[in-house]
Design a protein around this motif. Structure first.
Motif, PDB file in Angstrom:
ATOM      1  N   HIS A  12      32.547  66.304  61.553  1.00  0.00           N
ATOM      2  CA  HIS A  12      31.518  66.957  60.743  1.00  0.00           C
ATOM      3  C   HIS A  12      32.157  67.912  59.737  1.00  0.00           C
ATOM      4  O   HIS A  12      31.766  67.950  58.572  1.00  0.00           O
ATOM      5  N   ILE A  15      33.679  65.916  56.792  1.00  0.00           N
ATOM      6  CA  ILE A  15      32.801  65.211  55.857  1.00  0.00           C
ATOM      7  C   ILE A  15      31.648  66.050  55.338  1.00  0.00           C
ATOM      8  O   ILE A  15      30.914  65.612  54.463  1.00  0.00           O
ATOM      9  N   ILE A  21      30.372  60.300  51.358  1.00  0.00           N
ATOM     10  CA  ILE A  21      30.330  59.953  52.786  1.00  0.00           C
ATOM     11  C   ILE A  21      28.938  60.192  53.342  1.00  0.00           C
ATOM     12  O   ILE A  21      28.418  59.372  54.108  1.00  0.00           O
ATOM     13  N   LYS A  22      28.289  61.277  52.947  1.00  0.00           N
ATOM     14  CA  LYS A  22      26.926  61.543  53.420  1.00  0.00           C
ATOM     15  C   LYS A  22      25.982  60.420  52.992  1.00  0.00           C
ATOM     16  O   LYS A  22      25.136  59.983  53.774  1.00  0.00           O
ATOM     17  N   GLN A  24      26.781  57.287  52.328  1.00  0.00           N
ATOM     18  CA  GLN A  24      27.123  56.077  53.087  1.00  0.00           C
ATOM     19  C   GLN A  24      26.570  56.155  54.511  1.00  0.00           C
ATOM     20  O   GLN A  24      26.050  55.168  55.033  1.00  0.00           O
ATOM     21  N   ILE A  25      26.664  57.312  55.116  1.00  0.00           N
ATOM     22  CA  ILE A  25      26.116  57.490  56.467  1.00  0.00           C
ATOM     23  C   ILE A  25      24.606  57.291  56.451  1.00  0.00           C
ATOM     24  O   ILE A  25      24.045  56.634  57.327  1.00  0.00           O
ATOM     25  N   GLU A  28      23.876  53.517  56.083  1.00  0.00           N
ATOM     26  CA  GLU A  28      24.144  52.799  57.331  1.00  0.00           C
ATOM     27  C   GLU A  28      23.092  53.119  58.389  1.00  0.00           C
ATOM     28  O   GLU A  28      22.683  52.247  59.157  1.00  0.00           O
ATOM     29  N   SER A  29      22.642  54.354  58.408  1.00  0.00           N
ATOM     30  CA  SER A  29      21.595  54.751  59.344  1.00  0.00           C
ATOM     31  C   SER A  29      20.295  54.005  59.034  1.00  0.00           C
ATOM     32  O   SER A  29      19.614  53.510  59.938  1.00  0.00           O
ATOM     33  N   SER A  32      20.543  50.391  60.070  1.00  0.00           N
ATOM     34  CA  SER A  32      20.415  50.294  61.521  1.00  0.00           C
ATOM     35  C   SER A  32      18.945  50.409  61.948  1.00  0.00           C
ATOM     36  O   SER A  32      18.482  49.646  62.800  1.00  0.00           O
TER      37      SER A  32
END
Length: 98
Positions: A12, A15, A21-22, A24-25, A28-29, A32
């Motif tokens: 944490h 990033i 990166i935030k 991309q996360i 991806e979330s 999902s």
């Protein structure tokens, strides 16, 4: 900042200030969540992947891909087709991540 050996806290810290990166996360979330939503809707309708694919006129492998969180195409278009085939509608909202 005090030193820590907690891997999650360390990541944490690494990033926290990186907007790429935030983003991309977050993507991806979302992928999902969509994959899980499609899987849950199919299971609730008691359909196999093949049966759902027949309903929306695609190959079974498309449903398999959609239920994979790593799916890279636009899953929202297919989610709408699935919702229509199952007599449902897509409802989305933005919620605070805090």
């Amino acid at each position: 900042m005090p030193k820590t050996t907690d891997a999650v806290k360390i990541i944490h810290q690494m990033i926290a200030d990186d907007p790429t990166i935030k983003e991309q996360i977050a993507l991806e979330s979302l992928n999902s969540e969509i994959a899980q939503l499609i899987y849950d809707a199919r299971m609730n309708a008691r359909l196999t992947q093949h049966q759902l694919a027949d309903l929306i006129h695609v190959e079974q492998s498309v449903i398999e891909d959609l239920e994979d969180a790593d799916y890279q195409d636009n899953p929202l278009i297919m989610l709408q087709k699935i919702a229509t085939a199952l007599n449902q509608r897509v409802k989305m909202s933005l919620v605070s991540s805090l």
